[in-house]
Scaffold this motif. Structure first.
Motif, PDB file in Angstrom:
ATOM      1  N   ASP A 331      47.271  37.335  26.271  1.00 41.42           N
ATOM      2  CA  ASP A 331      47.167  36.005  25.679  1.00 41.42           C
ATOM      3  C   ASP A 331      45.746  35.461  25.844  1.00 41.42           C
ATOM      4  O   ASP A 331      44.914  36.033  26.566  1.00 41.42           O
ATOM      5  N   ALA A 332      45.469  34.353  25.164  1.00 37.19           N
ATOM      6  CA  ALA A 332      44.124  33.785  25.149  1.00 37.19           C
ATOM      7  C   ALA A 332      43.684  33.347  26.540  1.00 37.19           C
ATOM      8  O   ALA A 332      42.500  33.451  26.895  1.00 37.19           O
ATOM      9  N   GLN A 333      44.628  32.857  27.331  1.00 35.52           N
ATOM     10  CA  GLN A 333      44.282  32.394  28.675  1.00 35.52           C
ATOM     11  C   GLN A 333      43.732  33.536  29.523  1.00 35.52           C
ATOM     12  O   GLN A 333      42.734  33.375  30.238  1.00 35.52           O
ATOM     13  N   ALA A 334      44.375  34.697  29.456  1.00 36.42           N
ATOM     14  CA  ALA A 334      43.896  35.850  30.228  1.00 36.42           C
ATOM     15  C   ALA A 334      42.535  36.310  29.731  1.00 36.42           C
ATOM     16  O   ALA A 334      41.640  36.642  30.529  1.00 36.42           O
ATOM     17  N   LEU A 335      42.345  36.352  28.411  1.00 36.85           N
ATOM     18  CA  LEU A 335      41.081  36.826  27.855  1.00 36.85           C
ATOM     19  C   LEU A 335      39.914  35.922  28.225  1.00 36.85           C
ATOM     20  O   LEU A 335      38.772  36.390  28.381  1.00 36.85           O
ATOM     21  N   ALA A 336      40.164  34.617  28.338  1.00 29.61           N
ATOM     22  CA  ALA A 336      39.091  33.662  28.626  1.00 29.61           C
ATOM     23  C   ALA A 336      38.965  33.350  30.114  1.00 29.61           C
ATOM     24  O   ALA A 336      38.088  32.572  30.496  1.00 29.61           O
ATOM     25  N   ASP A 337      39.798  33.945  30.949  1.00 29.80           N
ATOM     26  CA  ASP A 337      39.808  33.655  32.380  1.00 29.80           C
ATOM     27  C   ASP A 337      38.431  33.943  32.996  1.00 29.80           C
ATOM     28  O   ASP A 337      37.941  35.075  32.926  1.00 29.80           O
ATOM     29  N   PRO A 338      37.788  32.936  33.616  1.00 34.02           N
ATOM     30  CA  PRO A 338      36.471  33.170  34.231  1.00 34.02           C
ATOM     31  C   PRO A 338      36.496  34.259  35.298  1.00 34.02           C
ATOM     32  O   PRO A 338      35.489  34.962  35.486  1.00 34.02           O
ATOM     33  N   ASP A 339      37.616  34.424  35.986  1.00 36.92           N
ATOM     34  CA  ASP A 339      37.707  35.479  36.990  1.00 36.92           C
ATOM     35  C   ASP A 339      37.648  36.856  36.352  1.00 36.92           C
ATOM     36  O   ASP A 339      37.015  37.779  36.884  1.00 36.92           O
ATOM     37  N   ILE A 340      38.296  37.011  35.198  1.00 34.80           N
ATOM     38  CA  ILE A 340      38.225  38.290  34.474  1.00 34.80           C
ATOM     39  C   ILE A 340      36.805  38.517  33.967  1.00 34.80           C
ATOM     40  O   ILE A 340      36.286  39.641  34.019  1.00 34.80           O
ATOM     41  N   ARG A 341      36.161  37.453  33.478  1.00 38.67           N
ATOM     42  CA  ARG A 341      34.769  37.588  33.034  1.00 38.67           C
ATOM     43  C   ARG A 341      33.899  38.110  34.179  1.00 38.67           C
ATOM     44  O   ARG A 341      33.071  39.007  33.987  1.00 38.67           O
ATOM     45  N   ALA A 342      34.086  37.558  35.373  1.00 39.91           N
ATOM     46  CA  ALA A 342      33.299  37.997  36.525  1.00 39.91           C
ATOM     47  C   ALA A 342      33.592  39.452  36.879  1.00 39.91           C
ATOM     48  O   ALA A 342      32.670  40.219  37.209  1.00 39.91           O
ATOM     49  N   LYS A 343      34.858  39.856  36.793  1.00 37.74           N
ATOM     50  CA  LYS A 343      35.209  41.247  37.100  1.00 37.74           C
ATOM     51  C   LYS A 343      34.574  42.206  36.097  1.00 37.74           C
ATOM     52  O   LYS A 343      34.103  43.292  36.464  1.00 37.74           O
ATOM     53  N   VAL A 344      34.564  41.826  34.830  1.00 41.18           N
ATOM     54  CA  VAL A 344      33.963  42.674  33.799  1.00 41.18           C
ATOM     55  C   VAL A 344      32.463  42.811  34.033  1.00 41.18           C
ATOM     56  O   VAL A 344      31.904  43.919  33.944  1.00 41.18           O
ATOM     57  N   ILE A 345      31.803  41.717  34.339  1.00 40.32           N
ATOM     58  CA  ILE A 345      30.349  41.770  34.541  1.00 40.32           C
ATOM     59  C   ILE A 345      30.011  42.532  35.819  1.00 40.32           C
ATOM     60  O   ILE A 345      29.045  43.297  35.857  1.00 40.32           O
ATOM     61  N   ARG A 346      30.825  42.367  36.855  1.00 40.88           N
ATOM     62  CA  ARG A 346      30.619  43.154  38.064  1.00 40.88           C
ATOM     63  C   ARG A 346      30.799  44.639  37.757  1.00 40.88           C
ATOM     64  O   ARG A 346      30.057  45.486  38.270  1.00 40.88           O
ATOM     65  N   ALA A 347      31.763  44.973  36.916  1.00 37.46           N
ATOM     66  CA  ALA A 347      31.967  46.378  36.547  1.00 37.46           C
ATOM     67  C   ALA A 347      30.779  46.931  35.780  1.00 37.46           C
ATOM     68  O   ALA A 347      30.368  48.078  35.986  1.00 37.46           O
ATOM     69  N   ARG A 348      30.195  46.115  34.896  1.00 41.23           N
ATOM     70  CA  ARG A 348      29.097  46.589  34.042  1.00 41.23           C
ATOM     71  C   ARG A 348      27.734  46.434  34.687  1.00 41.23           C
ATOM     72  O   ARG A 348      26.754  47.040  34.234  1.00 41.23           O
ATOM     73  N   ASP A 349      27.611  45.572  35.703  1.00 38.43           N
ATOM     74  CA  ASP A 349      26.334  45.246  36.350  1.00 38.43           C
ATOM     75  C   ASP A 349      25.417  44.433  35.455  1.00 38.43           C
ATOM     76  O   ASP A 349      24.318  44.053  35.866  1.00 38.43           O
ATOM     77  N   LEU A 350      25.841  44.162  34.225  1.00 34.14           N
ATOM     78  CA  LEU A 350      24.998  43.462  33.261  1.00 34.14           C
ATOM     79  C   LEU A 350      25.872  42.610  32.334  1.00 34.14           C
ATOM     80  O   LEU A 350      27.030  42.948  32.095  1.00 34.14           O
TER      81      LEU A 350
END
Length: 613
Positions: A331-350
């Motif tokens: 759902d949109a809430q999960a996709l926009a979750d700031p915590d998920i955004r942080a996890k994705v950026i930590r995974a990518r380093d960029l």
């Protein structure tokens, strides 16, 4: 599949640096949740985190072998699909094995052939060998760059790791980005060897990098080469199918639960159907997973990129191939979750700017990991067989730039426009892209007698296989390994890549459609709906709640005018994006919001030094 790291220091004894080696190793814990190990001897230190796939009890690392002239130690990430054949050959040469792992085969192969082991491997891999017999480190990466591998020279040696975060955990590696790094970050040209972080480089695909007291040395053991293609259409189709059957069979080998990623497109459907037929012969079902969004199928709106929703086609394949299928609905809430955004950026380093497509990939993989450890993906088939819209776009075909930039610019706008005007002037991104394009096409050899059109299409195919695909492979690796899921990519087998690359464009598109060879080679296992389906990119949510959540987060960011993101981002432009009347009117607006929010989170997480002068 694992995470590796290490430190070579020719001027010091690293046995006193256990804490630093541990810190570097622990950054790779997401890549290897099952086990950890370190090895230190004199001025060599190796760290490993393991995701156990083959020979669960026997494949522990670092793995070493004692020789009369010194110790040889290995840290290895990836899979070698022909390890059985290599093991039999090495056994015939007198080697004795104590495990059933492919890791030991690679170690013994290095003892037998040195760095020429690289030419013998079929798989996805990034590994480092400390050769105590010669006081040198040997780093080797797979041909297509499926597994990431980074290194940073130091005053007396080198640091290395599967991801930059492992290197940045060492005090010798400051987290610094220069103007050149920002250029690479905002242009999507994927310069070979460029890692964005200052001082850090990639071990390039198909390359051996050796570090000793004399310095750093590179040897290219594989690259795309232009060769004549003499097979007729029927033979070419049959060869493609034969290769795919062999590749999928090899890549289904695992001692843990496996599955396929199924989008309902030609690539993943063909792969899933072949896997289902092979496993079905042994009474086993394929497990398949697909991503979907709440209400997307019922409320889908066609646009220039996506003419149909994925789910009906996914279900057609699942029924035809008799897979054990599950939709992962987000759902949109999960996709926009700031915590998920942080996890994705930590995974990518960029902050790489894929927005909800990055978030959905991460969430999909996280859900799959609860049930499977290995997944097969259709990634890279578009690059190999010519599936993207830009392959058929006259402006992209004739443009003197990377063809995907023409296509993306038309549909998504320029997400660098969110940057401050003075920064854009400093970076001169157009000039950077132009220089990069000239460098990229320079080594592409033309066949004798090849027409202008065929040569132009050869260049487009080459650019996708040497530049664009590496962006997507890195994205998929980081998102999957962030949750401890191994994703395999059958279409990246170098035998298939070499064969199809040299197939003339007229044969790749003999029926006037994209991926003609793949479609015909797998027609017998595909439902008709998928056979006839037009290419559709990786799905993106159409839920206006997602855009609204982005705007709310952007307004919160704007309320903090001292945030360092505004050293990079144009505040007025972000304000317009954040206060635009909903729904957000263009993809460019949404990408601008995503890009600014990604940058802000990245700056908070990594606190990099930005050095423009």
């Amino acid at each position: 599949m694992c995470g590796i790291t290490g430190w070579i220091s020719f001027d010091r004894d690293l046995r006193s640096e256990a804490a630093t080696l541990d810190a570097m190793t622990e950054t790779m814990s997401c890549r290897g949740p099952d086990d950890r190990g370190t090895w230190v001897q004199g001025h060599a230190a190796l760290g490993h985190r393991r995701l156990a796939i083959i020979d669960l009890p026997g494949g522990r690392q670092p793995m070493s072998a004692e020789t009369p002239h010194g110790t040889v130690a290995l840290v290895y990430s990836g899979e070698t699909y022909n390890f059985g054949e290599l093991r039999r050959e090495l056994s015939g040469r007198g080697h004795r094995f104590t495990t059933d792992s492919d890791t030991e085969v690679v170690l013994r192969g290095y003892l037998e052939w040195g760095d020429r082991i690289a030419e013998r491997l079929n798989g996805m891999y990034a590994f480092a060998v400390w050769d105590g017999r010669r006081d040198q480190l040997v780093m080797i990466r797979d041909r297509m760059g499926i597994k990431p591998f980074y290194y940073r020279p130091t005053a007396d040696g080198v640091l290395f790791g599967s991801e930059p975060k492992a290197i940045l955990a060492n005090p010798l590696a400051p987290a610094r980005i220069t103007a050149d790094g920002l250029r690479e970050l905002f242009t999507m040209v994927k310069t070979p060897g460029h890692a964005v972080w200052d001082g850090i480089a990639e071990v390039e695909p198909g390359t051996v990098v050796t570090v000793d007291r004399a310095g750093t040395h590179r040897r290219v053991y594989w690259q795309l080469e232009t060769r004549p293609h003499t097979d007729d259409r029927d033979t070419t189709i049959a060869t493609v199918r034969s290769l795919l059957d062999d590749i999928v069979r090899r890549q289904l080998i695992a001692d843990v639960p496996r599955c396929t990623l199924l989008s309902g497109g030609l690539d993943s459907s063909a792969m899933t159907a072949i896997a289902a037929r092979q496993l079905g012969a042994h009474g086993e079902k394929v497990r398949s997973f697909a991503v979907d969004f709440v209400g997307q199928t019922d409320r889908f709106v066609a646009d220039e990129l996506r003419g149909t929703p994925d789910t009906p086609f996914v279900h057609d394949v699942a029924r035809t191939a008799h897979t054990d299928h599950q939709d992962i609905v987000l759902d949109a809430q999960a996709l926009a979750d700031p915590d998920i955004r942080a996890k994705v950026i930590r995974a990518r380093d960029l902050p790489t700017g894929f927005g909800d497509m990055d978030a959905s990939l991460y969430l999909l993989f996280r859900a799959i990991r609860d049930q499977s450890t290995v997944a097969l993906s259709g990634e890279s088939a578009d690059e190999v067989f010519g599936g993207y819209l830009q392959f058929f776009d006259e402006e992209a075909r004739r443009g003197e730039t990377f063809p995907w930039l023409v296509h993306f610019g038309r549909h998504f706008g320029d997400d660098a426009e969110v940057l401050r005007p003075d920064l854009l002037t400093t970076l001169d991104l157009d000039g950077y892209v132009a220089d990069s394009y000239r460098s990229a096409i320079a080594p592409i050899r033309r066949l004798d007698g090849e027409s202008d059109f065929e040569y132009r299409m050869r260049r487009i195919c080459n650019l996708h296989l040497t530049r664009f695909v590496r962006v997507l492979l890195d994205r998929k690796d980081r998102a999957s390994m962030a949750v401890g899921l191994e994703v395999r990519v059958p279409f990246c087998d170098h035998r298939l890549v070499e064969y199809v690359y040299n197939t003339p464009w007229a044969l790749k598109s003999f029926d006037g459609r994209e991926k003609s060879l793949l479609r015909e080679a797998t027609a017998d296992v595909l439902p008709r709906s998928v056979y006839d389906r037009v290419k559709s990119p990786y799905p993106s949510t159409q839920d206006p709640k997602y855009a609204a959540a982005l705007q709310d987060q952007a307004r919160e960011l704007l309320a903090n005018p001292s945030h360092p993101v505004f050293d990079l981002v144009d505040r007025d432009r972000l304000h317009r994006f954040a206060h635009r009347e909903l729904p957000v009117h263009t993809q460019a607006d949404r990408r601008g919001l995503e890009r600014a929010l990604d940058l802000a989170v990245w700056l908070d997480l990594y606190r990099p030094e930005i050095q423009l002068a």
